[in-house]
Design a protein around this motif. Structure first.
Motif, PDB file in Angstrom:
ATOM      1  N   HIS C  41      62.666  67.099  48.473  1.00 48.41           N
ATOM      2  CA  HIS C  41      62.337  65.673  48.476  1.00 48.41           C
ATOM      3  C   HIS C  41      63.552  64.832  48.135  1.00 48.41           C
ATOM      4  O   HIS C  41      63.788  63.787  48.720  1.00 48.41           O
ATOM      5  CB  HIS C  41      61.224  65.404  47.462  1.00 48.41           C
ATOM      6  CG  HIS C  41      61.089  63.958  47.083  1.00 48.41           C
ATOM      7  ND1 HIS C  41      60.620  63.008  47.963  1.00 48.41           N
ATOM      8  CD2 HIS C  41      61.402  63.283  45.951  1.00 48.41           C
ATOM      9  CE1 HIS C  41      60.637  61.826  47.379  1.00 48.41           C
ATOM     10  NE2 HIS C  41      61.108  61.959  46.161  1.00 48.41           N
ATOM     11  N   ARG C  47      66.048  68.621  53.195  1.00 50.44           N
ATOM     12  CA  ARG C  47      64.638  68.641  53.527  1.00 50.44           C
ATOM     13  C   ARG C  47      64.355  69.525  54.745  1.00 50.44           C
ATOM     14  O   ARG C  47      63.531  70.437  54.685  1.00 50.44           O
ATOM     15  CB  ARG C  47      64.133  67.214  53.771  1.00 50.44           C
ATOM     16  CG  ARG C  47      62.631  67.160  53.929  1.00 50.44           C
ATOM     17  CD  ARG C  47      62.124  65.742  54.184  1.00 50.44           C
ATOM     18  NE  ARG C  47      60.728  65.801  54.555  1.00 50.44           N
ATOM     19  CZ  ARG C  47      59.726  65.763  53.681  1.00 50.44           C
ATOM     20  NH1 ARG C  47      59.973  65.668  52.403  1.00 50.44           N
ATOM     21  NH2 ARG C  47      58.485  65.855  54.089  1.00 50.44           N
ATOM     22  N   ALA C 100      56.959  68.394  48.152  1.00 50.30           N
ATOM     23  CA  ALA C 100      57.872  67.383  48.709  1.00 50.30           C
ATOM     24  C   ALA C 100      57.082  66.152  49.143  1.00 50.30           C
ATOM     25  O   ALA C 100      57.468  65.017  48.852  1.00 50.30           O
ATOM     26  CB  ALA C 100      58.651  67.973  49.877  1.00 50.30           C
TER      27      ALA C 100
END
Lengths: 277, 238, 231
Positions: C41, C47, C100
């Motif tokens: 995140h 990511r 996330a």
């Protein structure tokens, strides 16, 4: 006293929010930054508690350069009130108000006691202490936000369009309340708004900003109204539109004040308030 | 690491590829069963999913049903069906179809949900029939999520088809269970590696297929895969 | 029913075995996913990489994974630890993305405001970001829980004792009731764990659903209005 010395802020995407900005913000007065979006007013505010660091130049508080201070510690001794109150939704009202003292190591019980007193100060009923922010009205949330800003008994209170999201009636109440608070507490308030009427109502010193953090004019509301330095200021404060150019007109039932387009705007009374300008 | 080397030796030994129990036959069995299951499941789930998506009714039943199926242990389903219909392919096929339906169903109706209702209103307003709305608007626009559902279901089925061998249904799982009975770990490992490779290949295949079948204008801005969402699970049982 | 009555101790024993595998796996996947999810995140560049590789992990079929793990971890093939490791990996595969997403779901104004009043980064994570990510985290761990409980049964085919053993035993001895018992118990365990998670969530997140009566009435009115529009 807060002093900006040739402060420039350039964001990574290339926008220059503030360029070569100089200003002295006097202690125990309310200074209002007013400008439209893009004028850099919020960036200026956030540089005071180091939420944003200037690209160049310096900011000092009572002679102390803020870049030498630890940001987290600095923020804990400066009150901050933001739009939509910025309350933590998972903290009860009392916990929100007591946040900063607890972060500063004040025992929970004492912090909560003091927070209850602060609820009185901002005109909230103590019965709201155990509610969550979502259970309050917008105006109540904003008062909690002010109480939280005052909780650490800071010398400086930063207010970022705090009343921007509440309806006009509640906003007027909150403005009056803030004037009363300021009279009692005597803080250095730095207030950001895009509403010129709010700026004139609250500010001892009003800073009118153009795009890029350029100062168009600094002065007391009466100074600015009496002598706008340029067309931009005149436009901004509405002098051109005649909203502030009032004249007396006699009617059958007495004298009234009218604006330049002839609409009734008020009445003329003898000065009674001691703090009238 | 010796086991791993032995496992690869097993896979690359030509002697293990031919014959009725060879890798070749079992690979074909595995793929054939998986394909059959996905086709049957799709034939059931896509029309039902479109109906739910188009009319907007029955969604809560579908959601609860799918959730229930996810909690259902596939091994239990396979064995209990095998006891009633007998050893062979029938039991795993039925169990796998049950397993595959929720993903495809979710892909089908959530594909519809992802479409802006105003687009459909507009289609209706210009005078398209309901059938034309389904085929010309909802189907192409809902395709990315449907493909995601199919991808997720295929992965589950290929993985879980390993269990078919447990009830005599053949497939690559055979090596696992033969190895288990004869304490032949390299053979188990070999079977496992083959299934894992097949599953990863299927993922790759669908990743390419999604790119090819979904028009760029549709792909942009739409969530492209059902299985990418955290709220959806696949209770894979093998 | 006769079978159930005659085999209560066995059923309890297998349920215990099942929980001893599934519960640690659920807890471990939650705990491990938080730092990984935070990295995914927090750092934009990571990511895609993190989520893709984790997604690939999820594509590995479970039974073959349980056979490969002993090779890597060094546990015995029939050891419950083997299963716990495998199930934890699956849990992580699901939960990292949830984490996330959960951290991404926190209102950035609230985060800003927390920093502005003087939360340090560490304090903000524990006292603001993590609690506010709670609802999405809860949704994620509930999915992990259901899927883990169901997957635990697979270990039975390689001889790891769980409710799945009722399937293999019932199949080999041709006792349908035993398999049904296993299915019902597995679903029951999944439901009970789900219920426990929901209750934990409610206890830890008392601010969820704390809405004033006036606001609730307004929301209900708004819902009715939008219902009328679409109807």
């Amino acid at each position: 006293m807060i002093e900006f010395r040739s402060v420039t802020k350039k964001f990574p995407d290339g926008t220059v929010a503030v360029r070569d900005f100089d200003l002295v913000i006097p202690s125990r007065k309310t200074t209002v930054f007013v400008g439209s979006s893009g004028s850099g007013k919020t960036t200026l505010l956030r540089m005071i508690n180091r939420m944003v660091d200037p690209t160049s130049g310096s900011i000092s508080i009572d002679g102390e350069d803020t870049s030498t201070l630890e940001p987290v510690a600095l923020r804990r001794r400066i009150g901050y009130v933001m739009q939509n109150s910025g309350l933590l939704p998972h903290f009860k009202v009392i916990e929100n108000v007591a946040t900063v003292p607890i972060l500063n190591g004040v025992p929970r019980r004492r912090a909560h006691q003091e927070a209850l007193t602060l609820l009185d100060t901002v005109g909230l009923d103590r019965s709201l202490a155990d509610r969550y922010p979502s259970q309050l009205s917008g105006g109540q949330q904003q008062r909690v936000g002010v109480a939280r800003g005052l909780a650490a008994d800071p010398n400086i209170l930063l207010m970022d369009e705090p009343f921007g999201a509440v309806d006009p009636i509640v906003r007027a109440e909150l403005q009056v309340e803030l004037i009363r608070l300021q009279r009692d507490l005597d803080k250095t308030v730095v207030f950001v708004t895009h509403d010129i009427d709010e700026a004139f109502l609250l500010g001892d010193q009003v800073v009118i900003l153009e795009t890029g953090g350029l100062i168009a004019q600094v002065g007391s509301p009466s100074e600015i109204m009496a002598a706008p330095t340029n067309e931009f200021v005149a436009n901004f404060i509405g002098a051109e539109r005649g909203k502030r150019a009032l004249s007396i007109r006699s009617t059958g039932s007495g004298d009234i004040l009218v604006d330049s387009s002839g609409r009734a705007a008020g009445i003329l009374v003898a000065p009674t308030a001691p703090d009238a300008e | 690491m010796n086991f791993l080397i032995e496992a690869f030796q097993f896979i690359f030994d030509p002697a293990n590829w031919g014959g009725s129990g060879g890798i070749g036959v079992r690979l074909v069995e595995h793929l054939w069963v998986s394909l059959l299951v996905v086709v049957i499941a799709a034939a059931i789930a896509i029309p039902v999913g479109f109906l739910i998506g188009h009319t907007g009714t029955g969604k809560s039943i579908a959601v609860i049903g799918s959730g229930g199926v996810r909690a259902l242990p596939t091994l239990g389903l396979v064995t209990v069906i095998a006891l009633s219909v007998g050893i062979g392919l029938t039991a795993p096929i039925i169990a796998l179809v049950v397993l595959a339906i929720p993903s495809i169903l979710a892909g089908a109706y959530s594909g519809f949900e992802a479409i802006d209702r105003r687009t459909i209103d507009a289609a209706r307003a210009v005078g398209r029939t309901e059938w034309q709305i389904v085929t010309a608007v909802e189907l192409p626009l809902g395709l990315p999520l449907l493909m995601g559902g199919l991808r997720s279901a295929s992965l589950q089925v290929i993985s879980t088809a390993t269990l078919a061998a447990y009830v005599g249904g053949g497939g690559l799982g055979g090596f696992l269970f033969t190895g288990l009975r004869t304490n032949d770990y390299p053979q188990m490992l070999a079977g496992s590696i083959l299934v894992i490779a097949l599953a990863l290949l299927s993922e790759g295949f669908f990743a390419i297929l999604e790119r090819v079948t979904v028009p760029a204008g549709v792909r942009a801005g739409l969530p492209t895969s059902v299985r990418a969402r955290p709220s959806r699970s696949r209770a894979t049982a093998a | 029913m006769n079978w159930v009555a005659n085999n209560l101790p066995l059923i309890l024993q297998r349920t215990g075995d099942h929980l001893a595998i599934a519960v640690p796996a659920i807890i471990l996947s939650f705990v491990i996913s938080i730092p990984i999810g935070w990295v995914a995140h927090h750092y934009r560049w990571s990511r895609g990489t993190v989520l893709t590789s984790i997604g690939l992990l999820y594509a590995i079929p479970s039974l073959p994974l349980f056979i490969v793990i002993p090779l890597i971890v060094g546990t015995g093939l029939r050891s419950p630890v083997n299963l716990v490791v495998g199930l934890t990996l699956y849990g992580i595969a699901l939960m990292v993305r949830s984490t996330a997403d959960a951290l991404g779901s926190v209102d950035s104004n609230v985060e800003q405001s927390a920093s502005a009043v003087g939360f340090s980064a560490w304090q903000r994570f524990w006292r603001v970001d993590l609690p506010l990510a709670g609802p999405v985290l809860l949704a994620g761990i509930r999915v992990v829980s259901v899927s883990t409980v169901s997957l635990t049964t697979v270990g039975a085919v390689i001889g790891i004792s769980s409710l799945g053993s009722l399937f293999t035993d019932g199949f080999q001895r041709n006792i349908t009731a035993e398999i049904y018992t296993g299915i019902v118990m597995t679903i029951l365990v999944a439901l009970v764990l789900d219920l426990i998670l929901v209750m934990i969530g409610r206890a830890l997140m008392p601010w969820i659903g704390a809405v004033s009566p006036r606001r609730a009435a307004r929301n209900a009115r708004a819902a009715r209005r939008s219902g009328e529009v679409t109807a």
